[in-house]
Write a protein that holds these residues in place. Sequence first.
Motif, mmCIF file in Angstrom:
data_model
loop_
_atom_site.group_PDB
_atom_site.id
_atom_site.type_symbol
_atom_site.label_atom_id
_atom_site.label_comp_id
_atom_site.label_asym_id
_atom_site.label_seq_id
_atom_site.Cartn_x
_atom_site.Cartn_y
_atom_site.Cartn_z
ATOM 1 N N ARG A 31 -2.585 -1.746 5.240
ATOM 2 C CA ARG A 31 -2.864 -0.681 6.190
ATOM 3 C C ARG A 31 -1.749 0.360 6.193
ATOM 4 N N ASN A 32 -2.149 1.608 6.188
ATOM 5 C CA ASN A 32 -1.261 2.760 6.369
ATOM 6 C C ASN A 32 -0.167 2.856 5.320
ATOM 7 N N PHE A 80 -4.610 10.050 10.144
ATOM 8 C CA PHE A 80 -3.902 9.092 10.998
ATOM 9 C C PHE A 80 -4.032 7.638 10.567
ATOM 10 N N LYS A 81 -4.835 7.341 9.544
ATOM 11 C CA LYS A 81 -4.991 5.937 9.217
ATOM 12 C C LYS A 81 -5.506 5.789 7.795
ATOM 13 N N SER A 82 -5.038 4.786 7.103
ATOM 14 C CA SER A 82 -5.621 4.401 5.818
ATOM 15 C C SER A 82 -5.630 2.881 5.741
ATOM 16 N N ARG A 83 -6.584 2.359 4.990
ATOM 17 C CA ARG A 83 -6.677 0.897 4.899
ATOM 18 C C ARG A 83 -7.380 0.520 3.608
ATOM 19 N N VAL A 123 -13.448 8.293 5.527
ATOM 20 C CA VAL A 123 -13.785 8.360 4.109
ATOM 21 C C VAL A 123 -13.798 6.934 3.584
ATOM 22 N N PHE A 124 -14.848 6.567 2.877
ATOM 23 C CA PHE A 124 -14.911 5.253 2.236
ATOM 24 C C PHE A 124 -14.988 5.488 0.741
ATOM 25 N N ALA A 179 -13.090 -3.473 -4.302
ATOM 26 C CA ALA A 179 -11.943 -2.827 -3.662
ATOM 27 C C ALA A 179 -12.327 -1.413 -3.258
ATOM 28 N N ALA A 180 -11.910 -1.030 -2.055
ATOM 29 C CA ALA A 180 -12.200 0.307 -1.554
ATOM 30 C C ALA A 180 -11.038 0.758 -0.679
ATOM 31 N N LEU A 181 -11.030 2.036 -0.376
ATOM 32 C CA LEU A 181 -10.006 2.632 0.477
ATOM 33 C C LEU A 181 -10.686 3.380 1.606
ATOM 34 N N ASN A 182 -10.284 3.079 2.832
ATOM 35 C CA ASN A 182 -10.798 3.762 4.015
ATOM 36 C C ASN A 182 -9.728 4.705 4.540
#
Length: 624
Positions: free
Chosen positions: A413-414, A447-450, A488-489, A569-572
Amino acid sequence: MIRTTGWGIIGCGDVADRKAGAAFNAIPGSRLVAVMRRNGDAARAFAERHGATHWGTDAAAVIDHPDVTAVYVATPPAHHLEYALAVAAAGKPCLVEKPAGRSLAEFVRMRDAFRSAGVPLYVSYYRRHLPRFRKVKEIIDSGVLGRLVSVDYRMSKPPRSEGWSSDVSMSGGGPFYDLAGHMLDLFDDWFGPLQLTGASATNAIPRDPFEHAVALSFRGADGVIGNALWDFAASEAGDSLIIDGVRGRISMQGTAVDKPVQVAFARAAQTRLAGSRVQRWLNKQRDKLGLAGAESYRFPRVERPHQPMLAALVDALGQGVAADNADAALRTATLVDQALTPYYGGRADAFWEHPERWQSLQADASRRNQQPLPEAYQLTQADVEMFEQDGYAGPFRCDGHWQQLLVPVKKGRNYHLEEADLFELCTHPSIVRRIAQLMGRSRLSLFKSRYVVKLPETEETEVPWHQDVGNRNGGFTRDGKAVPTLSVFLAIDEMDLGNGGLEVIPGSHRTLIGNYNKQIRSELIETGALSDAELARAKPVVLKPGEFIIFHSWLLHGSAPNQSERRRAALNIRFAPRGLECEDEFVYIPLRTGDVPPSDRVFDNEVWHGRGNDADLPALAEAG
């Protein structure tokens, strides 16, 4: 007649406590009278620990105390100018913690005020008073090294972000601005006034927009040339200094206060000069310096680093000597300011109020997104209608370097706050410009990535149906309204139902259902909040590597376990509108884009009303 110096301290925090506190009453002709800190209990504890007779939260009471004859300002740099000018107006000598103010301009105002008042101003460059560094100066001045040729210095530290030192409006810069003055002041003492011949600064950690690494080159008064590098985003710590002369070399840790100093002499010079008058002179100098038969100096542990400097100040003040180190400190402040001016886009004004001018990763992201909107990134009316009706749009192609990401084994995360390559992907125009159009804003915040990774054949990787809303997902305004955000996915691997791909319920973004603040633990199916009819409308999101969708954070979504032999695998990535940064746990990174193409209303909710109007958001946040 020797006069006793009565000290007052403004800002009796950690630095004053560790380096100076006990020294004031340990020096003949010196005593600690009064201390101030915004936290009254902390001020009292400091006073009791170090023998001050008065304490409080009022700086003026310290400055004006009749028994205080000199003031030590040890606050963060943002307050140095204010308090130093008050001390000058009171006609009392002042010791200011380094760096003296947030910029050269602030320090010049201080120095000029004290010159006008006719009282001394000191800056706490204490190292030149310590035995280790005085010995280095003695070796250099003796001439045993011969003509000095070059200086090579390197400091490296792993990144650290904490407290006021990470806020440029308080500190005046990053760790280079805070620490580099120590070594540059020593160079000024050893090699004479320095001339800057080149400098470069860079930002490496997206979270912190200040300078992380600075390289500079200089020339000393006698022609010695030097290179110095400070790297505060390094993988390992280091601090090394080499001073080369034609006959010998000094090798040492740079700023350590009590580590050994090694001296070595060139064999060729020893052979050529053997038996000569010069060699006999060299031998005498070596004997005088304690180098005969030895190559290393060792030094006792330093318990109170400020004490030798304070003793020198007390001695000068006690004898009524007005000489100070303000001119030498001004030379160092000038070098630092010259090295950092290009990075900050100028430092003569309140540069800390204009981060858009800086050469930071954050500012670069906004500059990239303020270029003319590429036609390929302009949403079609069909895209807009799909988002408005279904709560998501896409798939779109990401043009950033997603292939180069270091994907964690399961989740992370982040990481965009720490890793420049991930930050550049999260702020790539192929993503941000589309977000801005759907949001209807030219100002927004990342404000966020995961990372969301499902390893092959893992039954426990089911993600229940949920909405991303509330705590840790955008938060609430003051009147309790949930803040809608955009997600965003991005697929890093091929994604479909076979490997636990994402499923969504089109149109579900218009209503919050069940105990939504529990997110994936809201048990929407078990509690009956999500009906079979709604579940029957679910659609799979099929994505190729490098493709992404944008969805309203309130869109119902979930995914099944990955029972296949393929990784998923993905990025949010999450964005909020500027003015609605409501959760303290997140670092909201502001972004600005070019003009948002006009289009029809996208969001129905009352927070994001008025397509393309940024002006209402701060008022909404305040009212909320």
